[in-house]
Write an enzyme that holds these catalytic residues in place. Structure first.
Site, PDB file in Angstrom:
ATOM      1  N   LYS A   1      27.876  18.288  11.921  1.00 44.60           N
ATOM      2  CA  LYS A   1      27.346  19.586  12.352  1.00 44.60           C
ATOM      3  C   LYS A   1      25.895  19.810  11.972  1.00 44.60           C
ATOM      4  CE  LYS A   1      31.854  21.750  11.480  1.00 44.60           C
ATOM      5  NZ  LYS A   1      32.456  22.556  10.414  1.00 44.60           N
TER       6      LYS A   1
ATOM      7  N   LYS B   1      43.291  27.153  10.089  1.00 39.67           N
ATOM      8  CA  LYS B   1      43.080  28.614  10.063  1.00 39.67           C
ATOM      9  C   LYS B   1      41.806  29.024  10.769  1.00 39.67           C
ATOM     10  CE  LYS B   1      41.801  28.414   5.261  1.00 39.67           C
ATOM     11  NZ  LYS B   1      40.542  27.626   5.286  1.00 39.67           N
TER      12      LYS B   1
ATOM     13  N   LYS C   1      45.807  18.968  13.579  1.00 40.36           N
ATOM     14  CA  LYS C   1      46.277  19.777  12.468  1.00 40.36           C
ATOM     15  C   LYS C   1      46.186  21.268  12.827  1.00 40.36           C
ATOM     16  CE  LYS C   1      43.732  20.406   8.618  1.00 40.36           C
ATOM     17  NZ  LYS C   1      43.985  21.797   8.227  1.00 40.36           N
TER      18      LYS C   1
HETATM   19  P1  ATP Z   1      39.713  25.250   7.986  1.00 39.59           P
HETATM   20  O1  ATP Z   1      39.958  25.304   9.449  1.00 39.59           O
HETATM   21  O2  ATP Z   1      38.811  26.332   7.471  1.00 39.59           O
HETATM   22  O3  ATP Z   1      39.356  23.885   7.450  1.00 39.59           O
HETATM   23  P2  ATP Z   1      42.374  24.811   6.968  1.00 39.59           P
HETATM   24  O4  ATP Z   1      43.560  25.534   7.527  1.00 39.59           O
HETATM   25  O5  ATP Z   1      42.199  23.370   7.254  1.00 39.59           O
HETATM   26  O6  ATP Z   1      41.120  25.669   7.369  1.00 39.59           O
HETATM   27  P3  ATP Z   1      41.516  24.454   4.214  1.00 39.59           P
HETATM   28  O7  ATP Z   1      40.772  25.606   3.575  1.00 39.59           O
HETATM   29  O8  ATP Z   1      40.738  23.283   4.724  1.00 39.59           O
HETATM   30  O9  ATP Z   1      42.422  25.059   5.392  1.00 39.59           O
HETATM   31  O10 ATP Z   1      42.636  23.964   3.216  1.00 39.59           O
HETATM   32  C1  ATP Z   1      43.347  24.841   2.362  1.00 39.59           C
HETATM   33  C2  ATP Z   1      44.611  24.158   1.876  1.00 39.59           C
HETATM   34  O11 ATP Z   1      45.594  24.168   2.914  1.00 39.59           O
HETATM   35  C3  ATP Z   1      44.443  22.703   1.472  1.00 39.59           C
HETATM   36  O12 ATP Z   1      45.234  22.489   0.319  1.00 39.59           O
HETATM   37  C4  ATP Z   1      44.963  21.931   2.663  1.00 39.59           C
HETATM   38  O13 ATP Z   1      45.476  20.681   2.288  1.00 39.59           O
HETATM   39  C5  ATP Z   1      46.073  22.850   3.161  1.00 39.59           C
HETATM   40  N1  ATP Z   1      46.275  22.740   4.618  1.00 39.59           N
HETATM   41  C6  ATP Z   1      45.412  23.155   5.563  1.00 39.59           C
HETATM   42  N2  ATP Z   1      45.916  22.976   6.798  1.00 39.59           N
HETATM   43  C7  ATP Z   1      47.141  22.401   6.632  1.00 39.59           C
HETATM   44  C8  ATP Z   1      48.158  21.958   7.539  1.00 39.59           C
HETATM   45  N3  ATP Z   1      48.022  22.101   8.846  1.00 39.59           N
HETATM   46  N4  ATP Z   1      49.272  21.416   7.031  1.00 39.59           N
HETATM   47  C9  ATP Z   1      49.422  21.304   5.680  1.00 39.59           C
HETATM   48  N5  ATP Z   1      48.513  21.697   4.766  1.00 39.59           N
HETATM   49  C10 ATP Z   1      47.377  22.249   5.227  1.00 39.59           C
HETATM   50 MG    MG Z   2      40.421  22.216   6.625  1.00 39.66          MG
END
Ligand code: ATP
Ligand code: MG
Length: 330
Positions: free
Chosen positions: A112, A195, A192
């Site tokens: 990015k 959020k 995946k």
């Molecule tokens: P972003 O889109 O902001 O990256 P994200 O949903 O990937 O959001 P993170 O802040 O990157 O969330 O991760 C927060 C925690 O949630 C981490 O411990 C990560 O391993 C876990 N996590 C995130 N998405 C998943 C998923 N789809 N399945 C299982 N664990 C997840």
């Molecule tokens: Mg993430």
């Protein structure tokens, strides 16, 4: 010896079922011998364009969801990252330890960083992440594969700092969680569930979605072209994701065993919807109760920040002294 667990979640969107099953529920389930440090990583939400009011709202929501998920504030340290100024202070010392070349090789920046209006913090944030880790003297950082590079950098910086200025930091090891639950997007099961997806994304179940919304999203989940319910993440990612969710939300048996109980996708989806709604219901009820007691939540977060500072301040002080900064006379 107590097992130390450290994790931060960036308030970049409303938390998902993936965040719950992959992170929050694990934190809450961790045994009594686990010393947990959990923070809402609000500073990390500032590396790309953001809206101040939305950030403030999501920071609060995320903190409440930590507590609503069952993280016990008496046993763990739960706080908001920016309430603990040691993070930023140590991050600067680590920016003075890191090289431009190694930060330029970080995946996020390579992907990015070439865009117009790229914030300088998108380049330096890995130093903040290293500070997040090093401040709590975590011996092992359990992370999924996408975070390896960040932990590697934290290790490199700790080793370099120790060598240059004398033993200051505990060098963290990388540890792989035994089972890395990875919840896939219901609308695109090869990706995946994230959020930061668009707010209304149909394949992303949010922890605060109402039962109706959860059911609608699950019933519309992408499955596969044939109609046989079987567990094979490679050839049947959609159905396998649903089976894994069912197993994680209280279904009895492994995903493969659960598969053998269904002969139609419709019946499986009904049960998945019920299981997810059932798993989220107590969390949502506790969330509502916490929302009704804002003063209590403020106190819990303030106590968490105080406890975090007690741990972090001596580490920062050591680093300041080692690198040659003086202290003001008291
Ligand atoms: P972003 O889109 O902001 O990256 P994200 O949903 O990937 O959001 P993170 O802040 O990157 O969330 O991760 C927060 C925690 O949630 C981490 O411990 C990560 O391993 C876990 N996590 C995130 N998405 C998943 C998923 N789809 N399945 C299982 N664990 C997840
Ligand atoms: Mg993430």
């Amino acid at each position: 010896m107590n097992h130390r667990m450290l994790s931060g979640i960036t308030p970049s969107g409303s938390l998902t079922l993936g965040n719950y099953l992959g992170a929050l529920k694990r934190f809450a389930d961790a045994g009594h011998d686990t010393d947990g440090t959990f923070f809402v990583a609000d500073l990390h939400a500032l590396t790309i364009a953001h809206e101040p009011a939305r950030l403030r709202r999501l920071t609060r929501e995320t903190a409440l969801l930590f507590l609503a998920s069952g993280i016990d504030p008496d046993r763990s340290t739960a706080f908001v990252q920016s309430h603990v100024p040691e993070h930023v202070a140590l991050a600067y010392l680590l920016e003075c330890t890191a090289y431009v070349g190694e930060l330029g090789r970080m995946v996020q920046f390579k992907e990015k960083g070439g865009r117009p209006r790229t914030r300088a913090s998108l380049f330096t944030y890995p130093c903040l992440m290293a500070a997040d880790i090093l401040l709590y003297e975590t011996d092992a950082v359990p992370v999924g594969g996408d975070q390896d590079q960040h932990v590697e950098l934290a290790r490199d910086l700790a080793v370099r700092f120790n060598r240059t200025y004398g033993e200051t930091f505990v060098v963290p090891a990388l540890s792989r969680p035994a089972i890395a639950a990875r919840v896939a997007d219901l609308a695109d099961p090869t990706s995946k569930m994230d959020k930061s997806a668009l707010e209304g994304a149909s394949g992303v179940v949010r922890m605060l979605d109402s039962p109706d919304v959860v059911r609608r999203k699950v019933m519309r989940a992408v499955t596969d072209s044939d109609s046989e319910v079987s567990y094979d993440p490679h050839t049947k990612p959609g159905v396998s994701n649903l089976l894994e969710i069912l197993a994680s939300c209280g279904g009895v048996g492994s995903p493969a065993v659960l598969a053998s109980r269904y002969d139609s996708y419709g019946a499986l989806k009904q049960d998945v919807a019920d299981a997810v709604i059932g798993a989220l219901a107590p969390v949502q009820a506790r969330y509502a109760a916490l929302e009704a007691e804002p003063g209590h939540v403020d106190e819990v977060l303030a106590a968490g920040a105080r406890r975090a500072r007690e741990r972090a301040a001596p580490v920062l002080d050591r680093a300041r002294a080692a690198i040659g900064l003086s202290e003001p006379a008291s």
